[in-house]
Scaffold this motif. Structure first.
Motif, PDB file in Angstrom:
ATOM      1  N   GLY A  41       9.653   4.939   8.353  1.00 30.18           N
ATOM      2  CA  GLY A  41      10.110   6.446   7.834  1.00 30.18           C
ATOM      3  C   GLY A  41       9.365   7.304   8.001  1.00 30.18           C
ATOM      4  N   LEU A  42       7.841   7.093   8.004  1.00 28.95           N
ATOM      5  CA  LEU A  42       6.853   8.376   7.951  1.00 28.95           C
ATOM      6  C   LEU A  42       6.989   8.763   9.548  1.00 28.95           C
ATOM      7  N   LEU A  43       7.106   8.073  10.458  1.00 32.81           N
ATOM      8  CA  LEU A  43       7.176   8.314  11.872  1.00 32.81           C
ATOM      9  C   LEU A  43       8.524   9.161  12.271  1.00 32.81           C
ATOM     10  N   ALA A  44       9.509   8.913  11.596  1.00 33.84           N
ATOM     11  CA  ALA A  44      10.505   9.477  11.633  1.00 33.84           C
ATOM     12  C   ALA A  44      10.858  10.890  10.988  1.00 33.84           C
ATOM     13  N   ALA A  45      10.025  10.868   9.887  1.00 35.17           N
ATOM     14  CA  ALA A  45       9.818  12.295   9.272  1.00 35.17           C
ATOM     15  C   ALA A  45       8.982  13.229   9.882  1.00 35.17           C
ATOM     16  N   MET A  46       7.893  12.652  10.555  1.00 35.93           N
ATOM     17  CA  MET A  46       7.162  13.508  11.463  1.00 35.93           C
ATOM     18  C   MET A  46       7.960  14.150  12.517  1.00 35.93           C
ATOM     19  N   VAL A  47       8.672  13.723  13.079  1.00 32.29           N
ATOM     20  CA  VAL A  47       9.611  14.305  14.331  1.00 32.29           C
ATOM     21  C   VAL A  47      10.835  15.321  13.742  1.00 32.29           C
ATOM     22  N   SER A  48      10.798  15.347  12.352  1.00 30.04           N
ATOM     23  CA  SER A  48      11.986  16.234  11.975  1.00 30.04           C
ATOM     24  C   SER A  48      11.361  17.366  11.649  1.00 30.04           C
ATOM     25  N   ASP A  49      12.300  18.333  11.404  1.00 28.67           N
ATOM     26  CA  ASP A  49      12.039  19.807  10.864  1.00 28.67           C
ATOM     27  C   ASP A  49      12.105  20.027   9.491  1.00 28.67           C
ATOM     28  N   ASN A  50      12.217  19.042   8.772  1.00 29.68           N
ATOM     29  CA  ASN A  50      12.361  18.951   7.300  1.00 29.68           C
ATOM     30  C   ASN A  50      11.372  18.548   6.592  1.00 29.68           C
ATOM     31  N   VAL A  51      10.926  19.480   5.465  1.00 33.02           N
ATOM     32  CA  VAL A  51       9.501  19.283   4.929  1.00 33.02           C
ATOM     33  C   VAL A  51       9.812  17.996   3.907  1.00 33.02           C
ATOM     34  N   ASP A  52      11.156  18.079   3.363  1.00 27.60           N
ATOM     35  CA  ASP A  52      11.446  17.387   2.153  1.00 27.60           C
ATOM     36  C   ASP A  52      11.352  15.698   2.699  1.00 27.60           C
ATOM     37  N   ALA A  53      12.044  15.589   4.054  1.00 28.50           N
ATOM     38  CA  ALA A  53      12.024  14.318   4.656  1.00 28.50           C
ATOM     39  C   ALA A  53      10.562  13.600   4.550  1.00 28.50           C
ATOM     40  N   LEU A  54       9.609  14.557   4.988  1.00 28.23           N
ATOM     41  CA  LEU A  54       8.282  14.100   5.075  1.00 28.23           C
ATOM     42  C   LEU A  54       7.848  13.733   3.749  1.00 28.23           C
ATOM     43  N   GLN A  55       8.151  14.549   2.692  1.00 29.93           N
ATOM     44  CA  GLN A  55       7.790  14.104   1.099  1.00 29.93           C
ATOM     45  C   GLN A  55       8.380  12.880   0.834  1.00 29.93           C
ATOM     46  N   VAL A  56       9.442  12.628   1.215  1.00 31.44           N
ATOM     47  CA  VAL A  56      10.062  11.300   0.667  1.00 31.44           C
ATOM     48  C   VAL A  56       9.299  10.162   1.540  1.00 31.44           C
ATOM     49  N   ALA A  57       9.428  10.271   2.595  1.00 29.43           N
ATOM     50  CA  ALA A  57       8.584   9.274   3.474  1.00 29.43           C
ATOM     51  C   ALA A  57       7.261   8.922   3.031  1.00 29.43           C
ATOM     52  N   LEU A  58       6.450  10.134   2.211  1.00 36.70           N
ATOM     53  CA  LEU A  58       5.093   9.755   1.604  1.00 36.70           C
ATOM     54  C   LEU A  58       5.337   9.218   0.370  1.00 36.70           C
ATOM     55  N   CYS A  59       6.247   9.412  -0.324  1.00 37.43           N
ATOM     56  CA  CYS A  59       6.486   9.028  -1.513  1.00 37.43           C
ATOM     57  C   CYS A  59       6.644   7.333  -1.429  1.00 37.43           C
ATOM     58  N   HIS A  60       7.420   7.010  -0.272  1.00 36.09           N
ATOM     59  CA  HIS A  60       7.654   5.585  -0.115  1.00 36.09           C
ATOM     60  C   HIS A  60       6.354   4.678   0.180  1.00 36.09           C
ATOM     61  N   LEU A  61       5.567   5.524   1.107  1.00 39.89           N
ATOM     62  CA  LEU A  61       4.171   4.874   1.353  1.00 39.89           C
ATOM     63  C   LEU A  61       3.457   4.779   0.086  1.00 39.89           C
ATOM     64  N   PHE A  62       3.195   5.691  -0.642  1.00 37.73           N
ATOM     65  CA  PHE A  62       2.327   5.615  -1.583  1.00 37.73           C
ATOM     66  C   PHE A  62       2.853   4.648  -3.032  1.00 37.73           C
ATOM     67  N   PHE A  63       4.299   4.596  -3.041  1.00 36.42           N
ATOM     68  CA  PHE A  63       5.005   3.711  -3.857  1.00 36.42           C
ATOM     69  C   PHE A  63       4.400   2.080  -3.438  1.00 36.42           C
ATOM     70  N   ASN A  64       4.549   1.933  -2.322  1.00 35.57           N
ATOM     71  CA  ASN A  64       4.140   0.610  -1.874  1.00 35.57           C
ATOM     72  C   ASN A  64       2.548   0.479  -1.943  1.00 35.57           C
ATOM     73  N   ILE A  65       1.872   1.446  -1.785  1.00 27.71           N
ATOM     74  CA  ILE A  65       0.367   1.101  -1.868  1.00 27.71           C
ATOM     75  C   ILE A  65       0.052   1.136  -3.339  1.00 27.71           C
ATOM     76  N   SER A  66       0.570   1.784  -4.235  1.00 26.32           N
ATOM     77  CA  SER A  66       0.493   1.827  -5.704  1.00 26.32           C
ATOM     78  C   SER A  66       0.975   0.240  -6.001  1.00 26.32           C
TER      79      SER A  66
END
Length: 266
Positions: free
Chosen positions: A241-266
């Protein structure tokens, strides 16, 4: 084997039970990821994983879903799927150009005259129209096609998993079993890194855990050794999801991907 199959499920359920109320109270994921976001991101090429590159050409010849339908309904552009029916191909020719090419409304093009119309099932520019695509189909026809493909996919999944277990039971016997047992008996952090790396490569934590479950069932690895590998798979699946968000032009998509990452790290 059953315990190995439920490790991933129980861990995720317990994580949500603990972290979801914490997020509601503190909004720590929102504030953390908001602070990491850039002001804007540029639109790039669509990222595609290695497994998808292998599987997509074959699956697109059987069934290709029209992603514009759910997007248009979610944004309120259309009220229901009935807007996309009946399916219409210009001159009765079933290919991408005559069926799935979009009308240029600014140029005054009209559906049925200058371009076709597709429903839940669409055509691909490279492979053309899939086997379950039908000119003149209605919503009921496409729904039946989707149901048939769902049943076939579940059947193939069960057959493949049974074959995987059978191959592992026959192949991992004697000396090979002891070698794998020693190889997987590593430090928990290293096992997490291995699980993360494997999941990034195959683009699915389900594949990683599905492969590990038969190993536990036949005694190649212990349940305690599978747990850190599962934790690593949880983190690795967020990279997609993070890689997919990085090639998107939507900042909100990147934030959702980061939330997914840090949720699993938490």
């Amino acid at each position: 084997a059953f315990a190995g199959a439920t490790v991933h499920d129980i861990f995720n359920l317990l994580s949500v039970a603990i972290l979801f109320p914490l997020e509601i109270i503190s909004h720590y994921l929102y504030h953390l990821t908001k602070a990491m976001l850039p002001d804007s991101v540029n639109d790039g090429e669509e990222w595609e994983g290695p497994i998808k590159k292998i599987v997509s050409p074959l699956s697109d010849k059987i069934l290709k879903s029209n992603k514009d339908v759910i997007k248009d309904i979610a944004t309120g552009k259309v009220e229901s799927c009935d807007t996309y029916y009946p399916v219409l191909c210009l001159d009765g020719i079933e290919d991408y150009k005559h069926c799935a090419s979009k009308c240029d409304k600014d140029a005054g093009e009209e559906v049925g005259v200058d371009c076709g119309r597709v429903g839940l099932i669409t055509c691909d520019k490279t492979t053309g129209c899939p086997a379950f695509f039908q000119n003149g189909a209605n919503l009921h026809d496409d729904s039946i096609s989707g149901g048939v493909c769902l049943v076939l996919s579940l059947f193939l999944l069960i057959v493949c998993l049974m074959g995987l277990v059978n191959v592992l039971q026959r192949g991992l016997a004697g000396m090979s079993t002891r070698i794998i047992y020693k190889a997987t008996n590593v430090n928990g952090l290293i096992a997490m890194a291995i699980g993360t790396g494997i999941t990034i490569l195959v683009q699915s934590s389900s594949i990683t855990t599905s492969v590990l479950t038969p190993f536990v069932g036949i005694g190649v690895i212990q349940l305690e050794q599978m747990f850190p590998l599962t934790l690593g798979a949880n983190i690795g699946t967020t990279i997609t999801g993070l890689l997919a968000a990085m090639v998107s032009d939507n900042v909100d998509a990147l934030q959702v991907a980061l939330c997914h990452l840090f949720f699993n790290i938490s």
